[in-house]
Design an enzyme around this catalytic site. Structure first.
Site, mmCIF file in Angstrom:
data_model
loop_
_atom_site.group_PDB
_atom_site.id
_atom_site.type_symbol
_atom_site.label_atom_id
_atom_site.label_comp_id
_atom_site.label_asym_id
_atom_site.label_seq_id
_atom_site.Cartn_x
_atom_site.Cartn_y
_atom_site.Cartn_z
ATOM 1 N N GLU A 49 0.838 -1.186 -0.061
ATOM 2 C CA GLU A 49 -0.026 -0.145 -0.055
ATOM 3 C C GLU A 49 0.831 1.333 0.079
ATOM 4 O OE1 GLU A 49 -2.990 0.434 3.244
ATOM 5 O OE2 GLU A 49 -3.571 2.137 2.085
ATOM 6 N N CYS A 246 -6.613 1.476 2.740
ATOM 7 C CA CYS A 246 -7.447 2.742 2.773
ATOM 8 C C CYS A 246 -7.179 3.528 1.281
ATOM 9 C CB CYS A 246 -7.471 3.533 3.944
ATOM 10 S SG CYS A 246 -7.902 2.614 5.409
ATOM 11 N N ASN A 377 -12.222 -2.618 0.340
ATOM 12 C CA ASN A 377 -11.088 -3.032 1.097
ATOM 13 C C ASN A 377 -11.731 -3.419 2.611
ATOM 14 O OD1 ASN A 377 -8.584 -3.131 2.601
ATOM 15 N ND2 ASN A 377 -8.912 -0.978 3.360
ATOM 16 N N GLU A 378 -11.651 -2.512 3.467
ATOM 17 C CA GLU A 378 -12.162 -2.761 4.831
ATOM 18 C C GLU A 378 -13.375 -2.170 5.062
ATOM 19 O OE1 GLU A 378 -9.725 -1.008 7.844
ATOM 20 O OE2 GLU A 378 -8.505 -3.081 7.927
HETATM 21 O O1 AHR Z 1 -2.539 -1.227 6.792
HETATM 22 C C1 AHR Z 1 -2.718 0.191 7.274
HETATM 23 C C2 AHR Z 1 -4.351 0.206 7.106
HETATM 24 O O2 AHR Z 1 -4.875 -0.755 7.726
HETATM 25 C C3 AHR Z 1 -4.997 -0.268 5.607
HETATM 26 O O3 AHR Z 1 -4.708 0.655 4.559
HETATM 27 C C4 AHR Z 1 -6.151 -0.577 6.289
HETATM 28 O O4 AHR Z 1 -6.681 -1.483 5.168
HETATM 29 C C5 AHR Z 1 -6.080 -0.845 7.314
HETATM 30 O O5 AHR Z 1 -6.955 -0.305 8.203
#
Ligand code: AHR
Length: 659
Positions: A49, A246, A377-378
C-alpha cells in the site's frame, strides 16, 4: 546485496541428537504418511500500500518531489535560488493548454551577467545519492525567448551546497522538448539536492524535472528501487495485494484509487493527494501525493517479476468508513463495476480489445493472468453487502474464472464481523479478508483460531495482520522481536489450517524512516538503505519454506499451539522430498523435544535448520544495527525415525529433513 549482508551467518554446529542433554522431553509425533491438505501456491504473499512514502519517495525511484509543479502548493519541495551574485525574475505559470499533460510550468529569468539563478529541489526528505553511480536527469523545457536557444546548468549538491556533479543542457529551443543528461556524484549523500540554474542572462521555461538512478530494478528506465524490490523478491511471495488498503477507498470518493488514471504514459497520469498525508496529526506529511508513476501496469509487472499472483483491490463505491463513509448511490454504481470488468480486460484481454491494446502498447502484449480481485477494502455494514452483490453478479456472469475477495471489516471479531460473515456465507463468497492489528498476546491466543473454523464455505484471506506491542502510529512503537515471535506462532496456526486459510499477508509493507505514518511495518528504508525487520525474516522463513501439503504434528494427540510455550506445524515439499518442521518457542528457556516420525525413516544425513532468535524480546533491527536479528543456519545430524532436538528460548526454527 542487502539480503546477503544481513544474514546467513552460517553456524555450522553439527549437533548430534544424542548429545542433547536437557530436561526429559515428551514425544511429538509427525505423521509423515498422512497428507492433511495442500498448501496453496499463493499462501504467503505481500500487501503493498502507498502508505509511509512506500511509492513516491520509496520503491518508485523518482528522486524529485513535485516534479511537474502539480502539488496543491505548486512550488512545494522547490525553492528559488541564486548563486555567485546571480539575480532573477522568476514566475510560475499555468498555460491552460489542454494539449499539454502539465499545464503548470516555471519561467526562470536570469537578469544578471554574473552568477546564476534558478530552482532547487529538496527531494523526498533529501535526495539519496551513491558515489559514482549514474543518475538520469530529464528536463522538459523550452527557451523563454523564442529567438535565442537557451542553456541550463544542472547540479547535484550536498547539504552544505558543495557541488557533487554538474552538467549543462544547451541548445534549448522554443518548443517543448525533453532533454536528458547523466550525473555521477563524487560522494555518497543521503540528503542531497538538485539545482536547475540559468547562468548569466537568459530565460528558460520548465514543465517537468525528473531524476532517477540508472540502476533501477531490472534496469528499467524510470523504474523501481532495486534494493527494495530485491527484498520483496527474496521473500518469494505467492501474491502481491495492491494498491491498498484505505488508499483504495479514499477519504472521500474523489480521492479514491482509480486504476484507469494510473496507466498509459506516466507523464499524463493525474496526480492526487495521498489520503495518509494528514491522517495522523502527530505524523503529518502534507507533502505526500500520488504521482502514480507506480500505477496498475507497474504493479502487474512487479508481481510478474517476482513470481507472484497479482491481487488488485478495487473501490466498491464506498469511501473510507473511518473518514467520510461517502457512498455512491446504488443507481450510480455501474461505472465502478465497469472499472472492474475493464481491469480484467486490461490484465487478461486479447490485444485487439480496448484495454488489452493499452497493455500491449505499454510493452506487455502477453496477458498478466489475473485470477483474483478484491471488491472493496475494509468495508462493513449492509451498504457493503448491497454493493458487493451487484459486483458479484456482474463479475461472476462475465468472469466466473476470477475469484473475488470480500471484506470482513476492520476487526477480527464483533458485530460488524459477524454480520459480514453471515451475509458472505449466504452469498457463497470465494474469499473473506480478515484483518488483525492486535497485541502479541492476541496472536498467541489465536494460534488455534482456525482449528475450529467451518471447513466448507468461503476461504480465508488473512490480508492484513501485524502484532502491535504499542498503539498504531505510536512513534515509539518498534518491530521488536516480541511481535515477530508472536506472528510466527500465529502463522503455524495459519499453515496448519491451510485448507481454510489460503492467503496471508503482513501489513503494511514499507516505511520511510523520516516520513512514515503507520508503525510497525515490515521493511524500513531511508534514501540509501533498507532494513528488513525481524517480522520480515519471519515472513520470509514461512514463504520460502512453504511445502506442498501439510502433515500433522501432535503431542498427546493434540495440535501444538501454545502448550509448553511451543507452536508447531509441518509440511512436505514434494519437489525437494523434504519434511519441513516449523517450531516456535516463546519461552525464554532452551527446550528439548523428542520427535517420532511415522511412515518414513530418515537416512543418516546432515539436515539444516534456519533459526531466528533473540533473548531480548525488545530487540529490533535499527539503521545503526540492521542485522541484529537475522536468519542463522544450523546443521544437525539426523537418522532413523526419531529425533531429539533442542531449540533455543525465544526462537523460530525451520528444520528441513530429506525424506
Ligand atoms: O495497513 C494500514 C491500513 O490498515 C490499511 O490501509 C487498512 O486497510 C487498514 O485499516
Amino acid at each position: 546485496m542487502i539480503a546477503k549482508r544481513f544474514f546467513y551467518s552460517i553456524i555450522s554446529c553439527f549437533l548430534f541428537f544424542n548429545l542433547v542433554r536437557a530436561q526429559p522431553a515428551s514425544e511429538i509425533k509427525v505423521l509423515l504418511n498422512q497428507r492433511v491438505s495442500a498448501v496453496s501456491t499463493s499462501m504467503w504473499g505481500i500487501f503493498f500500500e502507498d502508505i509511509n512514502f512506500a511509492a513516491d519517495g520509496g520503491i518508485y525511484a523518482e528522486l524529485i518531489k513535485n516534479r511537474s509543479f502539480n502539488f496543491n502548493d505548486p512550488l512545494m519541495g522547490w525553492t528559488w535560488i541564486n548563486k555567485d551574485g546571480g539575480k532573477g525574475d522568476n514566475r510560475l505559470y499555468n498555460s491552460g493548454d489542454m494539449l499539454r499533460p502539465n499545464k503548470r510550468y516555471v519561467r526562470i529569468q536570469s537578469t544578471s551577467d554574473n552568477g546564476s539563478n534558478g530552482l532547487s529541489n529538496e527531494g523526498f526528505r533529501g535526495i539519496g545519492l551513491k558515489k559514482d553511480a549514474g543518475y538520469r536527469l530529464t528536463v522538459t523545457a523550452r527557451s523563454g525567448d523564442s529567438n535565442i536557444a537557451a542553456n541550463l546548468v544542472v547540479e547535484l549538491v550536498d547539504s552544505t551546497g558543495k557541488v557533487l556533479d554538474e552538467n549543462q543542457i544547451s541548445g534549448i529551443t522554443k518548443d517543448w522538448n525533453k532533454y536528458e543528461v547523466i550525473l555521477k556524484p563524487i560522494k555518497t549523500d543521503a540528503s542531497a539536492r538538485l539545482n536547475v540554474l540559468v547562468k548569466g542572462k537568459g530565460v528558460v521555461e520548465i514543465e517537468t524535472v525528473s531524476l532517477f538512478p540508472v540502476d533501477t530494478w531490472k534496469g528499467r528506465k524510470n523504474g523501481l528501487r532495486s534494493d527494495l524490490v530485491q527484498l520483496l523478491a527474496d521473500m518469494k511471495p505467492g501474491f502481491v495485494r495492491f494498491p491498498g488498503g484505505c488508499i483504495v477507498e479514499g477519504r472521500e470518493l474523489a480521492s479514491r484509487y482509480q486504476w484507469k488514471k494510473t496507466v498509459g504514459d506516466p507523464a499524463e497520469r493525474e496526480l492526487i493527494v495521498n489520503r495518509w498525508n494528514t491522517e495522523f496529526k502527530h505524523r503529518s506529511t502534507p507533502d505526500y501525493f500520488q504521482s502514480f508513476g507506480l500505477g496498475f501496469y507497474e504493479y502487474f509487472l512487479l508481481s510478474e517479476d517476482i513470481g507472484a499472483e497479482p491481487l488488485p483491490i478495487l473501490n466498491c463505491g464506498m469511501a473510507c468508513q473511518y473518514n467520510t463513509s461517502e457512498l455512491v448511490d446504488m443507481k450510480d454504481l455501474d461505472p465502478y463495476i465497469q472499472d472492474a470488468l475493464d481491469l480484467i480486460e486490461f490484465a487478461n484481454g486479447a490485444v485487439a480489445t480496448q484495454w488489452g491494446k493499452l497493455r500491449a502498447s505499454m510493452g506487455h502484449p502477453e496477458p498478466f493472468n489475473l485470477k483474483m480481485m478484491g471488491v472493496g477494502n475494509e468495508q462493513w455494514g449492509p451498504q457493503y453487502i448491497e454493493r458487493f452483490k451487484k459486483f458479484n453478479s456482474a463479475l461472476k456472469e462475465k468472469h466466473p474464472e476470477i475469484k473475488l475477495i470480500t471484506s470482513a471489516g476492520p476487526s477480527p471479531e464483533g458485530d460488524r464481523f459477524t454480520y459480514l460473515w453471515d451475509e458472505l456465507v449466504k452469498l457463497n463468497a470465494d474469499f473473506v479478508d480478515e484483518h488483525y492489528y492486535q497485541t502479541p498476546s492476541w496472536f498467541l491466543k489465536n494460534a488455534s483460531r482456525y482449528d475450529a473454523y467451518p471447513r466448507k464455505g468461503p476461504k480465508i484471506f488473512a490480508g492484513e495482520y501485524a502484532a502491535h506491542s504499542k498503539g498504531q502510529a505510536d512513534p515509539t512503537s518498534r518491530n521488536n522481536w516480541e511481535s515477530a515471535l508472536a506472528e510466527a506462532a500465529f502463522m503455524t496456526g495459519l499453515e496448519r489450517n491451510c485448507d481454510v486459510v489460503q492467503m496471508c499477508s503482513y501489513a503494511p509493507l514499507l516505511a520511510h524512516k523520516d516520513a512514515w505514518q503507520w508503525n510497525p511495518d515490515l521493511i524500513w528504508f531511508d534514501n540509501l538503505n533498507a532494513v528488513p525487520t525481524p517480522n520480515y525474516f519471519v515472513q520470509k522463513l514461512f514463504a520460502t519454506n512453504k511445502g506442498s501439503y501439510t502433515v500433522s504434528v501432535l503431542k498427546d494427540k493434540e495440535v501444538i499451539a501454545g502448550k509448553d510455550s511451543i507452536y508447531a506445524s509441518a509440511t512436505i515439499d514434494e519437489k525437494s522430498k523434504e519434511v519441513i518442521l516449523k517450531l516456535v518457542n516463546i519461552s525464554p528457556r532452551k527446550t528439548s523435544m523428542k520427535f517420532s516420525f511415522t511412515g518414513e525413516s530418515f537416512k543418516s544425513q546432515n539436515a539444516s535448520m534456519e533459526v531466528l532468535k533473540n533473548k531480548d524480546l525488545t530487540a529490533w533491527n535499527s539503521f545503526s544495527n540492521p542485522s541484529n536479528i537475522g536468519i542463522e543456519l544450523q546443521k544437525l545430524k539426523v537418522s532413523g525415525r526419531s529425533l531429539l532436538l533442542s531449540i533455543d528460548g525465544n526462537s523460530v526454527n525451520v528444520l528441513r529433513i530429506k525424506l
